[in-house]
Write a protein that holds these residues in place. Structure first.
Motif, PDB file in Angstrom:
ATOM      1  N   PHE A   1       0.917  -0.948   0.034  1.00  0.00           N
ATOM      2  CA  PHE A   1      -0.059  -0.002  -0.004  1.00  0.00           C
ATOM      3  C   PHE A   1       0.755   1.311  -0.036  1.00  0.00           C
ATOM      4  O   PHE A   1       1.926   1.474   0.849  1.00  0.00           O
ATOM      5  CB  PHE A   1      -0.895   0.168   1.162  1.00  0.00           C
ATOM      6  N   LEU A   2       0.616   2.074  -0.984  1.00  0.00           N
ATOM      7  CA  LEU A   2       1.154   3.572  -0.916  1.00  0.00           C
ATOM      8  C   LEU A   2       0.191   4.536  -0.701  1.00  0.00           C
ATOM      9  O   LEU A   2      -0.737   4.564  -1.270  1.00  0.00           O
ATOM     10  CB  LEU A   2       2.029   3.534  -2.235  1.00  0.00           C
ATOM     11  N   PRO A   3       0.581   5.579   0.242  1.00  0.00           N
ATOM     12  CA  PRO A   3      -0.260   6.795   0.355  1.00  0.00           C
ATOM     13  C   PRO A   3      -0.509   7.542  -0.973  1.00  0.00           C
ATOM     14  O   PRO A   3       0.615   7.648  -1.747  1.00  0.00           O
ATOM     15  CB  PRO A   3       0.199   7.416   1.481  1.00  0.00           C
ATOM     16  N   LEU A   4      -1.608   7.892  -1.355  1.00  0.00           N
ATOM     17  CA  LEU A   4      -1.775   8.899  -2.408  1.00  0.00           C
ATOM     18  C   LEU A   4      -2.283  10.071  -2.228  1.00  0.00           C
ATOM     19  O   LEU A   4      -2.818  10.336  -0.960  1.00  0.00           O
ATOM     20  CB  LEU A   4      -2.784   8.283  -3.395  1.00  0.00           C
ATOM     21  N   GLU A   5      -1.917  11.032  -2.628  1.00  0.00           N
ATOM     22  CA  GLU A   5      -2.263  12.665  -2.781  1.00  0.00           C
ATOM     23  C   GLU A   5      -3.315  13.000  -3.668  1.00  0.00           C
ATOM     24  O   GLU A   5      -3.236  12.192  -4.572  1.00  0.00           O
ATOM     25  CB  GLU A   5      -1.090  13.570  -2.719  1.00  0.00           C
ATOM     26  N   GLN A   6      -4.397  13.752  -3.255  1.00  0.00           N
ATOM     27  CA  GLN A   6      -5.418  13.887  -4.237  1.00  0.00           C
ATOM     28  C   GLN A   6      -5.531  15.320  -4.501  1.00  0.00           C
ATOM     29  O   GLN A   6      -5.353  16.257  -3.539  1.00  0.00           O
ATOM     30  CB  GLN A   6      -6.462  13.706  -3.359  1.00  0.00           C
ATOM     31  N   ARG A   7      -5.300  15.691  -5.890  1.00  0.00           N
ATOM     32  CA  ARG A   7      -5.405  17.166  -6.197  1.00  0.00           C
ATOM     33  C   ARG A   7      -6.264  17.297  -7.596  1.00  0.00           C
ATOM     34  O   ARG A   7      -6.042  16.401  -8.328  1.00  0.00           O
ATOM     35  CB  ARG A   7      -3.899  17.574  -6.542  1.00  0.00           C
ATOM     36  N   ASP A   8      -6.936  18.280  -7.395  1.00  0.00           N
ATOM     37  CA  ASP A   8      -8.070  18.481  -8.580  1.00  0.00           C
ATOM     38  C   ASP A   8      -8.818  17.219  -9.188  1.00  0.00           C
ATOM     39  O   ASP A   8      -8.744  16.767 -10.194  1.00  0.00           O
ATOM     40  CB  ASP A   8      -7.250  19.109  -9.835  1.00  0.00           C
ATOM     41  N   GLY A   9      -9.073  16.375  -8.174  1.00  0.00           N
ATOM     42  CA  GLY A   9      -9.880  15.266  -8.687  1.00  0.00           C
ATOM     43  C   GLY A   9      -8.940  14.117  -9.220  1.00  0.00           C
ATOM     44  O   GLY A   9      -9.259  12.934  -9.840  1.00  0.00           O
ATOM     45  N   ALA A  10      -7.757  14.154  -9.151  1.00  0.00           N
ATOM     46  CA  ALA A  10      -6.685  13.036  -9.716  1.00  0.00           C
ATOM     47  C   ALA A  10      -5.755  12.838  -8.571  1.00  0.00           C
ATOM     48  O   ALA A  10      -5.693  13.560  -7.471  1.00  0.00           O
ATOM     49  CB  ALA A  10      -5.876  13.662 -10.914  1.00  0.00           C
ATOM     50  N   PHE A  11      -5.279  11.584  -8.749  1.00  0.00           N
ATOM     51  CA  PHE A  11      -4.252  11.163  -7.657  1.00  0.00           C
ATOM     52  C   PHE A  11      -2.844  11.142  -7.997  1.00  0.00           C
ATOM     53  O   PHE A  11      -2.235  11.148  -8.992  1.00  0.00           O
ATOM     54  CB  PHE A  11      -4.465   9.638  -7.523  1.00  0.00           C
ATOM     55  N   PHE A  12      -1.909  11.480  -7.082  1.00  0.00           N
ATOM     56  CA  PHE A  12      -0.609  11.895  -7.233  1.00  0.00           C
ATOM     57  C   PHE A  12       0.480  11.170  -6.158  1.00  0.00           C
ATOM     58  O   PHE A  12      -0.146  10.924  -5.159  1.00  0.00           O
ATOM     59  CB  PHE A  12      -0.205  13.167  -7.286  1.00  0.00           C
ATOM     60  N   ILE A  13       1.354  10.740  -6.701  1.00  0.00           N
ATOM     61  CA  ILE A  13       2.757  10.388  -5.708  1.00  0.00           C
ATOM     62  C   ILE A  13       3.776  11.190  -6.180  1.00  0.00           C
ATOM     63  O   ILE A  13       4.206  10.978  -7.324  1.00  0.00           O
ATOM     64  CB  ILE A  13       3.015   8.786  -5.963  1.00  0.00           C
ATOM     65  N   GLY A  14       4.130  12.022  -5.051  1.00  0.00           N
ATOM     66  CA  GLY A  14       4.896  13.002  -5.366  1.00  0.00           C
ATOM     67  C   GLY A  14       4.491  13.915  -6.736  1.00  0.00           C
ATOM     68  O   GLY A  14       3.216  14.443  -6.725  1.00  0.00           O
ATOM     69  N   LYS A  15       5.392  13.785  -7.676  1.00  0.00           N
ATOM     70  CA  LYS A  15       4.585  14.612  -8.857  1.00  0.00           C
ATOM     71  C   LYS A  15       4.143  13.936  -9.795  1.00  0.00           C
ATOM     72  O   LYS A  15       3.543  14.273 -10.955  1.00  0.00           O
ATOM     73  CB  LYS A  15       5.839  15.559  -9.578  1.00  0.00           C
ATOM     74  N   ASP A  16       4.150  12.521  -9.713  1.00  0.00           N
ATOM     75  CA  ASP A  16       3.854  11.526 -10.586  1.00  0.00           C
ATOM     76  C   ASP A  16       2.248  11.121 -10.800  1.00  0.00           C
ATOM     77  O   ASP A  16       1.611  11.014  -9.326  1.00  0.00           O
ATOM     78  CB  ASP A  16       4.322  10.199 -10.621  1.00  0.00           C
ATOM     79  N   ARG A  17       1.670  11.633 -11.641  1.00  0.00           N
ATOM     80  CA  ARG A  17       0.255  11.257 -11.862  1.00  0.00           C
ATOM     81  C   ARG A  17      -0.211  10.013 -11.903  1.00  0.00           C
ATOM     82  O   ARG A  17       0.577   9.231 -12.607  1.00  0.00           O
ATOM     83  CB  ARG A  17      -0.470  12.166 -12.936  1.00  0.00           C
ATOM     84  N   ILE A  18      -1.397   9.254 -11.057  1.00  0.00           N
ATOM     85  CA  ILE A  18      -1.707   7.828 -11.283  1.00  0.00           C
ATOM     86  C   ILE A  18      -3.107   7.800 -11.713  1.00  0.00           C
ATOM     87  O   ILE A  18      -3.952   8.399 -11.144  1.00  0.00           O
ATOM     88  CB  ILE A  18      -1.661   7.443  -9.757  1.00  0.00           C
ATOM     89  N   GLU A  19      -3.167   7.089 -12.681  1.00  0.00           N
ATOM     90  CA  GLU A  19      -4.310   6.805 -13.451  1.00  0.00           C
ATOM     91  C   GLU A  19      -5.150   5.562 -12.649  1.00  0.00           C
ATOM     92  O   GLU A  19      -4.034   4.721 -13.007  1.00  0.00           O
ATOM     93  CB  GLU A  19      -4.170   6.809 -14.910  1.00  0.00           C
ATOM     94  N   ALA A  20      -6.243   5.591 -12.444  1.00  0.00           N
ATOM     95  CA  ALA A  20      -6.670   4.328 -11.796  1.00  0.00           C
ATOM     96  C   ALA A  20      -8.141   3.836 -12.381  1.00  0.00           C
ATOM     97  O   ALA A  20      -8.743   4.882 -12.936  1.00  0.00           O
ATOM     98  CB  ALA A  20      -7.283   4.570 -10.101  1.00  0.00           C
ATOM     99  N   ALA A  21      -8.274   2.496 -12.377  1.00  0.00           N
ATOM    100  CA  ALA A  21      -9.526   2.164 -13.128  1.00  0.00           C
ATOM    101  C   ALA A  21     -10.555   2.135 -12.236  1.00  0.00           C
ATOM    102  O   ALA A  21     -11.716   2.470 -12.683  1.00  0.00           O
ATOM    103  CB  ALA A  21      -9.348   0.718 -13.371  1.00  0.00           C
ATOM    104  N   THR A  22     -10.314   2.246 -10.964  1.00  0.00           N
ATOM    105  CA  THR A  22     -11.560   2.578  -9.923  1.00  0.00           C
ATOM    106  C   THR A  22     -11.276   3.477  -8.996  1.00  0.00           C
ATOM    107  O   THR A  22     -10.222   3.891  -8.512  1.00  0.00           O
ATOM    108  CB  THR A  22     -11.702   1.151  -9.170  1.00  0.00           C
TER     109      THR A  22
END
Lengths: 272, 308, 296
Positions: free
Chosen positions: B193-214
């Protein structure tokens, strides 16, 4: 042999010879006195002497010829048989109840069942005598059997409870899931598997009643004079070799019952 | 235990179809049950055990014999009827227990960790046998297990229960690929498990945007769930054109496990486990080597962190 | 699990609780018949005795208890305790080695020893008293052997006194000392003594510092059982004491049969019960009641 080590710590048999002597003496002390009675019962003499001056069956004839002794013997065996039936049935039910119940109440009930072992018999004897005097149960079969049942119940409960402890109660759940009601499940699945414990309990109940002295002294009498009460009185007054004959017969019964109980226990171990 | 009627629920109902059986005693429920230790009756033979539920139901003698024979055939124990229970092996006992539980044609079959007493090889073999039997009988079967792999292998539907609360119910694929919450993701399969940040309705780890199916319904603190076998290790620019979520890190530890190798990668957000099949051609990696991890958005799962 | 079915909360909570209560009550009721017999035949009369011990024709009184301070009763009390201590002590000295060797014996030898130890327990109390009378009385076997062998001239007084009573009681109590000791010793792993020896203890040290302390719970249980049984013992002192050894329990019997003095008998009984239960309770807290009652 004597120089071989006997223990983990390399003590030799020779160095603890004294221990074997003490133990042998203790065993002789435990077993031999009662067995000495048997040859004496076949003595031809009225006075005690060992070895007996001659052999005869006169003391057995005296025993069998006495109506009083015969009646007392029958009374004792009838009482012991009835006690066995009641104590085994109720004791088994109680042990089952305690095995399925949980919590403080079960512990309390168990402790209450053990009380007759702990309370001095003389106290139960005079209390029961007092009670029976009010309700006319002294010198009756029912009175003797109920009193003996009190003494036998704890032993049956202990024995059957131990049997139930090594029995897997899931079996009964399985039987119930297969359509058996609880009583049917108990009779068809549980009881056949704890039968050895129940039988051991029954043996203990029988010997307890047969050998019970103190309570019988107070509540037995009349037509229901037990063997133990008559023997006690005879021993207090004068010693007649007839008692040796009766004692020998009782020893035979004891050996029979003890053998049966040991056999049962051996079977229980191998059937596991 | 509640279904079979041995434990009474504090509240609520137990329904079989439309029928409320909450207060029905166990022996009237018609529930076949296979116990963890089988609970076969040692005071009866194999045939005696199988005949027991039929005798209780007062089935005719001739019919009992016939049905016992058929049941023995079904579990491939023909000719074992006269055996004593203690003459059977663990696997045979298990089959007798199943046969006994289904011989009276119950409405449902309960299996309470029926394989946990067997060794690993036999257990896997029995899993398949039980599954075949189930397919042949078509009987609703409730199978309790703590072995999550067994649950995945055996089930049409899995209910994940945590301390008496139902956490997710679904097909094995659903439960594994789309865990509804952190407990399920953690319990079924391995996960990091890695914690995610939430900005503008999208998920980030650091600067990397993470796209998720769910995305979970309630987004407390979102967590990224990474299955070790779904992660790929890619060299520098490989696959840059593909839409992949990426993470960079260095190799911390390499554990060789025979058919696969487990690598622990230290990333900026935390340590991640990666499983590589030992198929042959992959380049060897050393501890300390920088790597890039990639995972397709379709395999990317986000769940809400739970306080519990 | 049919989780999708609609669940109406609280609908049948009461029915479920009632069903649970019914089942628990039915199971508990199975213990009732035996309990009823014990309560009515043994326990209630004892409560009645308790009540009577505080009553005389005028109502509440302590006179029955005050009478227990009479020198006669105090002598009985002294005899009872002396005899109980003596018998318990001898049982310890004989019982410990017996249990120790039995616990170390092989399977078959141990089984034989257990049968020999149990034999007296299964033999009638009266038969055993009779056997001792035969052996110990004035013209009994031991005296006639000793005289024939020329060791003594006049017969020894071996029975109808303190000595004879003590011998007979040890005979009866010894198994009750051995059985709990044996059970405890069987559960002492030989590894402990091996470890002690490995660490440099001499055999005697290993026994004293390792084995003996581990066997203490069994010893305590045996001592308590024997001591408490001795305190209330009736048959052996009555037969082997020949009226010269007055035990507490005999005093009770005498008050009932000869004097019909229920007040005194009750007071004596209450004191005996309180002392016995007190000792059991005290030591039960130390070694656990299960060990004490489970030993027979």
């Amino acid at each position: 042999m004597l120089s071989r080590p006997a223990t983990e710590t390399q003590i030799t048999h020779g160095r603890r010879l004294w221990l074997y002597v003490v133990v042998a003496l203790a065993l002789v002390f435990l077993v031999v006195p009662s067995l000495l009675v048997i040859p004496l019962s076949f003595s031809s003499a009225r006075y005690l002497s060992f070895p007996p001056p001659g052999w005869s069956m006169r003391w057995y004839e005296a025993y069998l010829g006495s109506r009083e002794w015969r009646e007392a013997t029958v009374a004792s065996f009838v009482a012991a048989g009835s006690t066995t039936v009641i104590a085994t049935a109720f004791g088994t039910l109680a042990a089952y109840s305690l095995a399925t119940a949980r919590g403080g109440l079960a512990r309390l009930i168990y402790a209450a069942y053990m009380l007759p072992l702990i309370i001095p018999a003389i106290l139960i004897a005079i209390g029961t005598f007092l009670l029976y005097a009010q309700i006319g149960l002294n010198s009756t079969l029912l009175g003797v059997v109920l009193a003996h049942t009190v003494m036998a119940l704890p032993l049956v409960v202990i024995t059957v409870a131990a049997g139930l402890k090594s029995y897997d109660m899931n079996q009964e759940l399985a039987a119930r899931s297969l359509g058996a009601s609880r009583p049917i499940a108990f009779l068809t699945v549980t009881l056949p598997q704890i039968r050895i414990a129940v039988a051991s309990g029954a043996l203990l109940a029988f010997i307890t009643s047969l050998d019970e002295v103190v309570i019988s002294l107070f509540v037995a009498g009349g037509n229901w004079m037990t063997l133990t009460k008559r023997m006690f009185n005879a021993l207090r007054d004068e010693i007649d070799p007839t008692i040796a004959a009766i004692s020998s017969l009782l020893i035979a019964v004891s050996i029979l019952l003890l053998g049966a109980s040991q056999l049962l226990q051996a079977r229980q171990r191998t059937s596991r | 235990m509640v279904l079979a009627g041995f434990i009474r629920p504090d509240k609520g109902q137990v329904l079989f179809g439309d029928r409320d059986i909450t207060l029905l005693p166990p022996h009237k429920r018609d529930v076949g049950m296979v116990f963890q230790n089988y609970a076969l009756f040692p005071n009866m033979t194999v045939a005696g055990n199988l005949a027991y539920p039929l005798k209780i139901r007062r089935v005719r003698h001739g019919e009992i014999d016939q049905r016992v024979r058929r049941a023995l055939d079904m579990v491939q124990l023909s000719g074992f009827g006269d055996r004593q229970i203690d003459q059977l092996s663990g696997g045979q006992r298990q089959r007798v227990a199943v046969a006994r539980a289904i011989i009276f044609e119950p409405r449902i079959l309960l299996m309470d960790e029926p394989l946990s007493a067997l060794d690993k090889k036999l257990r896997e073999q029995m899993q398949i046998e039980v599954r075949h039997l189930h397919q042949r009988l078509g009987m609703t079967t409730v199978y309790v297990t703590h072995d999550q792999r067994e649950a995945l292998t055996m089930s049409d539907r899995i209910a994940v229960i945590d301390r008496g609360r139902l956490r997710q119910i679904g097909t094995p694929r659903d439960v594994y690929e789309r865990p509804a919450n952190r407990f399920v993701a953690d319990f079924i399969g391995e996960s990091t498990f890695l914690p995610l940040e939430q900005r503008d309705g999208a998920f980030f780890i650091g600067k990397d945007r993470i796209e998720a199916a769910t995305r979970p319904a309630e987004l407390g603190n979102p967590l990224l769930v990474l299955r070790p076998e779904k992660l790929q290790i890619i060299a520098g620019a490989d696959g840059a054109t593909l839409q992949l979520n990426r993470l960079t890190g260095t190799v911390r530890e390499i554990v060789y496990q025979g058919e696969s190798t487990l690598l622990y990668i230290a990333t900026g957000a935390g340590e991640v486990a990666v499983r590589r099949a030992n198929a042959g051609a992959d380049p060897a990696l050393d501890v300390g080597a920088p790597v890039t991890l990639a995972i397709s958005p379709a395999d990317t799962i986000v769940v809400a962190a739970e306080s519990a | 699990m049919p989780g999708a079915d609609p669940v109406v909360p609280g609908l049948n909570e009461r029915a479920l609780a009632a069903a649970g209560r019914r089942e628990r009550t039915a199971l508990a009721a199975l213990a009732l018949p035996g309990m009823a017999i014990i309560t009515v035949i043994a326990l209630l009369p004892i409560v009645w005795l308790f009540w009577m011990s505080f009553r005389n024709s005028a109502g509440f009184t302590l006179e029955h208890y005050l009478r227990l301070l009479h020198p006669n009763y105090l002598l009985t009390l002294k005899t009872t305790f002396e005899l109980s201590f003596l018998v318990t002590g001898i049982c310890m000295l004989l019982g410990y080695p017996l249990a120790y060797l039995t616990a170390q014996a092989g399977r078959r030898a141990a089984a034989l020893l257990i049968v020999l130890i149990l034999f007296p327990v299964w033999t009638s109390l009266l038969v055993r008293c009779y056997a001792w009378l035969v052996l110990l009385q004035r013209r009994g076997l031991i005296n006639s052997w000793l005289i024939d062998a020329g060791i003594i001239d006049a017969p020894l007084r071996l029975v109808h006194n303190f000595t004879g009573t003590a011998i007979g009681m040890v005979h009866i109590m010894l198994p009750f000392m051995v059985l709990p000791l044996y059970a405890t010793m069987r559960s002492i792993s030989p590894d402990y003594v091996r470890a002690a020896a490995n660490l440099g203890a001499s055999p005697m040290q290993a026994f004293r510092q390792v084995y003996l302390p581990l066997s203490v719970p069994g010893l305590v249980a045996g001592v308590i059982i024997v001591f408490v049984l001795c305190l209330g013992f009736y048959v052996t002192p009555a037969l082997l004491g020949g009226g010269n050894v007055m035990m507490w329990s005999m005093q009770i019997e005498r008050n009932v049969t000869y004097h019909s003095d229920w007040g005194a008998a009750s007071a004596l009984g209450v004191v005996l019960l309180v002392v016995a239960l007190g000792i059991l309770w005290m030591f039960g807290r130390i070694v656990g009641f299960d060990r004490i009652v489970g030993a027979k």
